[in-house]
Design a protein around this motif. Structure first.
Motif, PDB file in Angstrom:
ATOM      1  N   UNK A 186       0.851  -1.179  -0.005  1.00  0.00           N
ATOM      2  CA  UNK A 186       0.110  -0.060  -0.107  1.00  0.00           C
ATOM      3  C   UNK A 186       0.954   1.309   0.057  1.00  0.00           C
ATOM      4  N   UNK A 187       0.728   2.073  -1.016  1.00  0.00           N
ATOM      5  CA  UNK A 187       1.374   3.294  -0.885  1.00  0.00           C
ATOM      6  C   UNK A 187       1.089   4.327  -1.969  1.00  0.00           C
ATOM      7  N   UNK A 188       1.743   5.621  -1.897  1.00  0.00           N
ATOM      8  CA  UNK A 188       1.540   6.564  -3.141  1.00  0.00           C
ATOM      9  C   UNK A 188       2.532   7.540  -2.509  1.00  0.00           C
ATOM     10  N   UNK A 189       2.408   8.512  -3.213  1.00  0.00           N
ATOM     11  CA  UNK A 189       3.407   9.699  -3.384  1.00  0.00           C
ATOM     12  C   UNK A 189       2.765  10.836  -4.239  1.00  0.00           C
ATOM     13  N   UNK A 190       3.749  11.936  -4.160  1.00  0.00           N
ATOM     14  CA  UNK A 190       3.751  13.310  -4.878  1.00  0.00           C
ATOM     15  C   UNK A 190       5.199  13.453  -5.295  1.00  0.00           C
ATOM     16  N   UNK A 191       5.180  14.108  -6.275  1.00  0.00           N
ATOM     17  CA  UNK A 191       6.670  14.635  -6.946  1.00  0.00           C
ATOM     18  C   UNK A 191       7.531  13.667  -7.117  1.00  0.00           C
ATOM     19  N   UNK A 192       8.747  13.701  -6.312  1.00  0.00           N
ATOM     20  CA  UNK A 192      10.191  13.097  -6.485  1.00  0.00           C
ATOM     21  C   UNK A 192      10.012  12.101  -5.377  1.00  0.00           C
ATOM     22  N   UNK A 193       9.089  11.803  -4.508  1.00  0.00           N
ATOM     23  CA  UNK A 193       9.039  10.549  -3.485  1.00  0.00           C
ATOM     24  C   UNK A 193       7.541   9.916  -3.532  1.00  0.00           C
ATOM     25  N   UNK A 194       7.903   8.633  -3.254  1.00  0.00           N
ATOM     26  CA  UNK A 194       6.615   7.721  -3.285  1.00  0.00           C
ATOM     27  C   UNK A 194       7.133   6.806  -2.021  1.00  0.00           C
ATOM     28  N   UNK A 195       6.110   6.442  -1.098  1.00  0.00           N
ATOM     29  CA  UNK A 195       6.300   5.652  -0.179  1.00  0.00           C
ATOM     30  C   UNK A 195       5.392   4.732  -0.114  1.00  0.00           C
ATOM     31  N   UNK A 196       5.432   3.182   0.745  1.00  0.00           N
ATOM     32  CA  UNK A 196       4.631   2.469   0.874  1.00  0.00           C
ATOM     33  C   UNK A 196       4.959   1.476   1.900  1.00  0.00           C
ATOM     34  N   UNK A 197       4.314   0.635   2.485  1.00  0.00           N
ATOM     35  CA  UNK A 197       4.149  -0.543   3.277  1.00  0.00           C
ATOM     36  C   UNK A 197       4.000  -1.782   2.725  1.00  0.00           C
ATOM     37  N   UNK A 198       4.711  -2.796   2.733  1.00  0.00           N
ATOM     38  CA  UNK A 198       4.558  -4.254   2.400  1.00  0.00           C
ATOM     39  C   UNK A 198       4.382  -5.073   3.457  1.00  0.00           C
ATOM     40  N   UNK A 199       3.297  -5.831   3.359  1.00  0.00           N
ATOM     41  CA  UNK A 199       3.026  -6.827   4.515  1.00  0.00           C
ATOM     42  C   UNK A 199       3.457  -8.205   3.933  1.00  0.00           C
ATOM     43  N   UNK A 200       4.422  -8.709   4.714  1.00  0.00           N
ATOM     44  CA  UNK A 200       4.694 -10.206   4.375  1.00  0.00           C
ATOM     45  C   UNK A 200       6.118 -10.361   4.526  1.00  0.00           C
TER      46      UNK A 200
END
Length: 144
Positions: free
Chosen positions: A110-124
């Motif tokens: 699950x994640x998203x971002x704007x501009x030069x950065x995108x972040x998320x978290x992965x479960x597993x």
């Protein structure tokens, strides 16, 4: 200590990219860096690495285009473990493309971002030889 370490890592990555460029590297420089960290501030840490990377580039007049994928996973791999990740780059569109490709590859991301950065978290569970390789493939421009 974490601030000093993240500064060192960011500067080292910037220097690696600039050395690549000076040795004739062309096109986009891409890199996946995964780390193991049981800290509750893992996302903040990798975000600080990107700030140090960007600050190091301010000293260069013409850095190449780049896209980085940074991940931080807990030492214990389990189906409920959470890996944080950040995509950071010189081109906003490319950052979004890589983030979307990561979401396709990792169904629980699950994640998203704007501009030069995108972040998320992965479960597993996250293993460098499996998920790390997939993250590296997501950087391949053919996915855009």
């Amino acid at each position: 200590l974490e601030r000093e370490l993240s500064s060192f890592i960011g500067k080292s990555l910037a220097q690696e990219m600039l050395d690549w460029q000076k040795s004739g590297g062309e096109g986009e420089w891409t890199k996946y860096v995964g780390r193991t960290d049981d800290s509750s501030t893992a996302l903040q840490f990798i975000q600080t690495v990107t700030f140090a990377f960007a600050a190091a580039l301010l000293q260069d007049t013409a850095p190449p285009s780049y896209t980085l994928v940074l991940t931080s996973s807990p030492s214990a791999t389990s189906p409920t473990a959470t890996t944080v990740m950040m995509v950071f780059g010189s081109d906003d569109k490319r950052v979004k493309e890589v983030g979307e490709e990561l979401k396709k590859q990792f169904k629980t991301l699950k994640g998203g971002g704007r501009g030069a950065r995108w972040s998320g978290k992965y479960t597993g569970g996250w293993l460098a030889e499996r998920e790390g390789k997939t993250a590296t493939v997501a950087l391949t421009p053919t996915h855009s």
